[in-house]
Every structure is written in structure tokens, then in C-alpha cells.
Design a protein around this motif. Structure first.
Motif, mmCIF file in Angstrom:
data_model
loop_
_atom_site.group_PDB
_atom_site.id
_atom_site.type_symbol
_atom_site.label_atom_id
_atom_site.label_comp_id
_atom_site.label_asym_id
_atom_site.label_seq_id
_atom_site.Cartn_x
_atom_site.Cartn_y
_atom_site.Cartn_z
ATOM 1 N N SER A 1 3.077 -1.053 4.073
ATOM 2 C CA SER A 1 3.681 -2.063 3.195
ATOM 3 C C SER A 1 4.268 -1.422 1.943
ATOM 4 N N SER B 1 7.559 0.388 2.964
ATOM 5 C CA SER B 1 8.599 -0.554 3.381
ATOM 6 C C SER B 1 9.312 -1.189 2.186
ATOM 7 N N GLN B 2 8.778 -1.051 0.994
ATOM 8 C CA GLN B 2 9.420 -1.589 -0.200
ATOM 9 C C GLN B 2 10.658 -0.797 -0.612
ATOM 10 N N ASP C 1 3.670 -1.052 -9.933
ATOM 11 C CA ASP C 1 5.091 -0.742 -9.960
ATOM 12 C C ASP C 1 5.442 -0.290 -11.370
ATOM 13 N N THR D 1 0.878 -4.853 -6.220
ATOM 14 C CA THR D 1 0.941 -4.915 -4.771
ATOM 15 C C THR D 1 -0.466 -5.210 -4.293
#
Length: 171
Positions: free
Chosen positions: A91, A94-95, A144, A151
Motif C-alpha cells: 500500500s 502503490s502511493q 507523509d 497511512t
């Protein structure tokens, strides 16, 4: 209609029945992915991602082949159906599908190295009833660096146990 017998392999997922229950793994899928990426002989990693990773989009990053990156991450997303241990790492990588860099590709390669060490790991749907239902969650609060967004992820085990393929059966 024709009976083809017990389900053994479907859409890259191997299904095996035993006295313990039904197990599912993507061993062949993992080995094919490692072969296609040239990482079959790589040194295995113990975890799918570095603990304090600093993946983000930076202005001075070195770009990588977007098509190859998206292909790899797409394959890993499909693999995470029977491998919840890589779900968080997948995940995260995939960002960055819109602007992958060399650092992002190194993170994907780390996931592949982790898969190298456990290609036959999968899920076991136990025959012996529900002994417990367990839920787990994790988050990197404000992880982030740019937006300070978090996340998080969660998964629930209901009759699911990890298993390791050994000599044609799931243990």
C-alpha cells in the motif's frame, strides 16, 4: 458441464486440502515473478519494508520506468490477497504510481526480496472451527513528509493462519 475434480490451481492461487483445512498460496506466482524480475537468486530480506522508511515524492528524485514500476506494484497488489504480511508495504509503494523514483523501486525490490525467503507462505482456512477472531491495525501518524497525512491499515483474522508449503502439503 464436466466435473474437473477438486480445485487445485486457479488464477495463480494454489489450493490444497488437508486434515487441517483448506490452504491457499501463490507459490508459483511468486517464483514466476522473481524469475521475470531477475531476482530469483537475490538475497532474502526478513521484512518487506525498512522500519523507518522515508518514501515520498521529492523534487530532486531520480525517476524510474513508470510502466515497469506500475506493472510490479500491480503484481504485488494481486499477491497481497494471500499474503497479508506484505499488504502494508504494497500500500505504501502503490502511493507513488504517478511519479516513481529509484528509491520507490528499491522499496519494491525489498518486498520481492522478502518474498524470496518465503515463496510458499499463504493462508489456512482451518477445519477446526473458530478459536478466536483477531484484529490488528497499524498507522504511521503524520508519516507523509509533505502533507503530514497518516497511512493506516488493518486486517482481521477469522479462521486464517499463515502456513508454509513443505513437500506438497501445507503445514
Amino acid at each position: 458441464m464436466k466435473s474437473l475434480g477438486q480445485l487445485r490451481y486457479f488464477l495463480g492461487i494454489e489450493v490444497a486440502r488437508s486434515a487441517h483445512g483448506i490452504s491457499m498460496s501463490q507459490r508459483k506466482y511468486v517464483l514466476d515473478l522473481l524469475t521475470e524480475t531477475g531476482m530469483l537468486a537475490c538475497k532474502p530480506a526478513s521484512t518487506p519494508m525498512d522500519i523507518n522508511h522515508k518514501l515520498d515524492v521529492f523534487p530532486n528524485q531520480v525517476p524510474t520506468d513508470m510502466g515497469r514500476y506500475q506493472w510490479l506494484v500491480g503484481r504485488l497488489i494481486y499477491l497481497s490477497h494471500t499474503r497479508p504480511d506484505i499488504a502494508y508495504a504494497v500500500s505504501v509503494v502503490s502511493q507513488f504510481m504517478h511519479a516513481p523514483s529509484e528509491e520507490h523501486l528499491h522499496a519494491v525490490n525489498r518486498i520481492l526480496r522478502c518474498l524470496k525467503g518465503t515463496p510458499g507462505k499463504g493462508l489456512l482456512f482451518s477445519k477446526h472451527g473458530v478459536s478466536s477472531i483477531k484484529g490488528y491495525t497499524d498507522a504511521d501518524w503524520a508519516g507523509d513528509q509533505t502533507t503530514r497525512k497518516s497511512t493506516s491499515g488493518y486486517f482481521t483474522f477469522v479462521l486464517l493462519h499463515f502456513c508454509q508449503r513443505k513437500s506438497g502439503y501445507m503445514a
